[in-house]
Design an enzyme around this catalytic site. Structure first.
Site, PDB file in Angstrom:
ATOM      1  N   TYR A   1     -39.018 -27.372  95.653  1.00  0.00           N
ATOM      2  CA  TYR A   1     -38.094 -27.083  96.751  1.00  0.00           C
ATOM      3  C   TYR A   1     -38.899 -26.736  98.003  1.00  0.00           C
ATOM      4  O   TYR A   1     -39.776 -25.870  97.972  1.00  0.00           O
ATOM      5  CB  TYR A   1     -37.178 -25.906  96.391  1.00  0.00           C
ATOM      6  CG  TYR A   1     -36.241 -26.203  95.249  1.00  0.00           C
ATOM      7  CD1 TYR A   1     -35.040 -26.882  95.466  1.00  0.00           C
ATOM      8  CD2 TYR A   1     -36.560 -25.826  93.945  1.00  0.00           C
ATOM      9  CE1 TYR A   1     -34.187 -27.169  94.415  1.00  0.00           C
ATOM     10  CE2 TYR A   1     -35.710 -26.110  92.889  1.00  0.00           C
ATOM     11  CZ  TYR A   1     -34.523 -26.786  93.131  1.00  0.00           C
ATOM     12  OH  TYR A   1     -33.680 -27.074  92.083  1.00  0.00           O
ATOM     13  N   SER A   2     -38.584 -27.416  99.111  1.00  0.00           N
ATOM     14  CA  SER A   2     -39.212 -27.079 100.382  1.00  0.00           C
ATOM     15  C   SER A   2     -38.815 -25.658 100.775  1.00  0.00           C
ATOM     16  O   SER A   2     -37.662 -25.258 100.610  1.00  0.00           O
ATOM     17  CB  SER A   2     -38.780 -28.059 101.474  1.00  0.00           C
ATOM     18  OG  SER A   2     -39.220 -29.367 101.183  1.00  0.00           O
TER      19      SER A   2
ATOM     20  N   GLU B   1     -42.014 -36.681 103.621  1.00  0.00           N
ATOM     21  CA  GLU B   1     -41.869 -36.060 102.312  1.00  0.00           C
ATOM     22  C   GLU B   1     -40.410 -36.187 101.892  1.00  0.00           C
ATOM     23  O   GLU B   1     -39.542 -35.453 102.358  1.00  0.00           O
ATOM     24  CB  GLU B   1     -42.304 -34.593 102.346  1.00  0.00           C
ATOM     25  CG  GLU B   1     -42.367 -33.978 100.960  1.00  0.00           C
ATOM     26  CD  GLU B   1     -43.076 -32.627 100.966  1.00  0.00           C
ATOM     27  OE1 GLU B   1     -44.320 -32.633 100.934  1.00  0.00           O
ATOM     28  OE2 GLU B   1     -42.373 -31.601 101.023  1.00  0.00           O
TER      29      GLU B   1
ATOM     30  N   CYS C   1     -37.856 -35.641 106.198  1.00  0.00           N
ATOM     31  CA  CYS C   1     -37.686 -34.880 104.971  1.00  0.00           C
ATOM     32  C   CYS C   1     -36.238 -34.993 104.508  1.00  0.00           C
ATOM     33  O   CYS C   1     -35.309 -34.843 105.299  1.00  0.00           O
ATOM     34  CB  CYS C   1     -38.057 -33.412 105.193  1.00  0.00           C
ATOM     35  SG  CYS C   1     -38.125 -32.441 103.659  1.00  0.00           S
TER      36      CYS C   1
ATOM     37  N   TYR D   1     -37.539 -37.213  98.507  1.00  0.00           N
ATOM     38  CA  TYR D   1     -37.409 -37.001  97.069  1.00  0.00           C
ATOM     39  C   TYR D   1     -36.199 -37.741  96.521  1.00  0.00           C
ATOM     40  O   TYR D   1     -35.368 -38.212  97.281  1.00  0.00           O
ATOM     41  CB  TYR D   1     -37.278 -35.498  96.772  1.00  0.00           C
ATOM     42  CG  TYR D   1     -36.428 -34.739  97.765  1.00  0.00           C
ATOM     43  CD1 TYR D   1     -35.052 -34.694  97.624  1.00  0.00           C
ATOM     44  CD2 TYR D   1     -37.000 -34.097  98.876  1.00  0.00           C
ATOM     45  CE1 TYR D   1     -34.261 -34.006  98.536  1.00  0.00           C
ATOM     46  CE2 TYR D   1     -36.225 -33.413  99.787  1.00  0.00           C
ATOM     47  CZ  TYR D   1     -34.855 -33.380  99.622  1.00  0.00           C
ATOM     48  OH  TYR D   1     -34.071 -32.722 100.526  1.00  0.00           O
TER      49      TYR D   1
END
Length: 353
Positions: A131-132, A351, A311, A353
């Site tokens: 988790y960012s 980045e 992101c 996901y």
């Protein structure tokens, strides 16, 4: 980038989707995030004093891992989306006592409790979910003792049953969203260097997010505009593009609106609300469509040294890259060469996901 060139590239704030204006039809919304004494000062237009001793360190990486995890403790969990949001997202503050330090743009790993049985029939711990981090190194109380996560509850809708299947829900996200103050969180990290902020306080930051991909940018904006950090004063431009389904799904907008008010010449904010807005072709407004509206300015800033960050869900990137390649062609530019230059100069940060 020198200050003279940057001053010429500052742009007037663009119209934004404000909760106080276009979101008035919503029935209710969770209260703003909990406040501490330092945040009260921020409400008065003052910057927040921060803990000392957290600047100047090397970027920490993998201080803790699966074999040697860190045990944090939940301080608070708060739902931060409205009733019509597509799913539930929570802001979670974790007490770390400053023992798992990080830099803005990094991630923590979370290992959900319990065990699983692998394909060989062996019991083992669950895997790490990344988790960012949604706060700066100083945390939401600015004392360096906490860190915050922005977590969307992962659920699975079974079309045959026409209901959610609890057996397929996300273990870590549901554990975090259901957590109570005092609950233990098993953590690893921090990890990642891709989304780190540039050291130059005069840098231009273009931030593109979908959903919880907003997390590192909240940290960026807190550092740039909210915290009173000794020997650090941000003088550049931050431009945030945020894509979500509807107004109720926007995240941290109350905070962003305050920054817009206090720093109108240094912060721009543009939303892409796919279920409420239309793009120039009459279709749904996705994140790439909103960025394309400002393509000339974005390309000009990139050409002058701006950093661009992406992101969120990995599904955002094909549309964005197709748009950037098409627009560069319209400008008689070779996108591959331009992208290679951005990467070589460390201006391109992805980045997903």
């Amino acid at each position: 980038m020198n200050s003279q060139m940057l001053a010429g590239s500052f742009l007037a704030p663009t119209p934004v989707v404000s909760r106080r204006q276009s979101l008035q039809t919503r029935s209710s919304r969770p209260a703003q995030l909990r406040v501490c004494a330092q945040q009260v000062a921020v409400e008065k237009g003052e910057k927040a004093k921060v803990a000392s001793g957290l600047e100047g360190s090397d970027v920490p990486v993998n201080t803790f891992n699966n074999k040697k995890p860190f045990k944090g403790k939940v301080k608070s969990v708060q739902r931060i989306v409205g009733p019509k949001a597509t799913g539930e997202t929570c802001h979670i503050i974790i007490e770390t006592n400053g023992e798992i330090p990080f830099h803005e743009g990094q991630s923590y790993g979370v290992i959900p409790p319990g065990i699983k049985v692998n394909s060989k029939g062996k019991e083992m711990a669950h895997g790490v979910r990344l988790y960012s981090i949604a706060s700066t190194r100083y945390g939401d109380d600015f004392d360096g003792q906490t860190a915050s996560l922005c977590v969307r509850r992962a659920t699975y809708w079974d079309p045959e049953k026409n209901a959610e299947d609890p057996a397929k829900k996300g273990l870590a996200s549901n554990y975090l969203c259901d957590a109570k103050p005092g609950d233990e969180v098993t953590m690893t990290g921090p990890t990642g260097k891709v989304l780190l902020m540039p050291e130059d306080p005069n840098a231009v930051l273009i931030m593109v997010a979908t959903g919880t991909g907003i997390a590192p940018y909240r940290a960026f904006l807190q550092r740039c505009f909210v915290e009173d950090i000794p020997n650090y004063k941000y003088t550049g431009l931050c431009w945030l593009f945020m894509g979500v389904a509807n107004s109720d799904a926007t995240l941290y907008d109350d905070e962003f609106q305050k920054i817009l008010k206090s720093h109108p010449d240094q912060f721009r904010l543009d939303y892409a609300l796919s279920r409420e807005q239309q793009n120039t072709k009459g279709g749904k407004m996705y994140i790439q469509d909103k960025v394309e509206e400002y393509a000339d300015e974005v390309f000009d800033l990139l050409d002058k040294g701006a950093h661009i960050y992406f992101c969120g869900l990995k599904g955002m990137m094909p549309g964005i890259q197709e748009m950037l390649e098409r627009v560069s062609g319209e400008k008689n530019m070779k996108w591959e060469e331009f992208l290679e230059r951005l990467k070589k100069n460390h201006q391109w940060h992805v980045e997903v996901y």
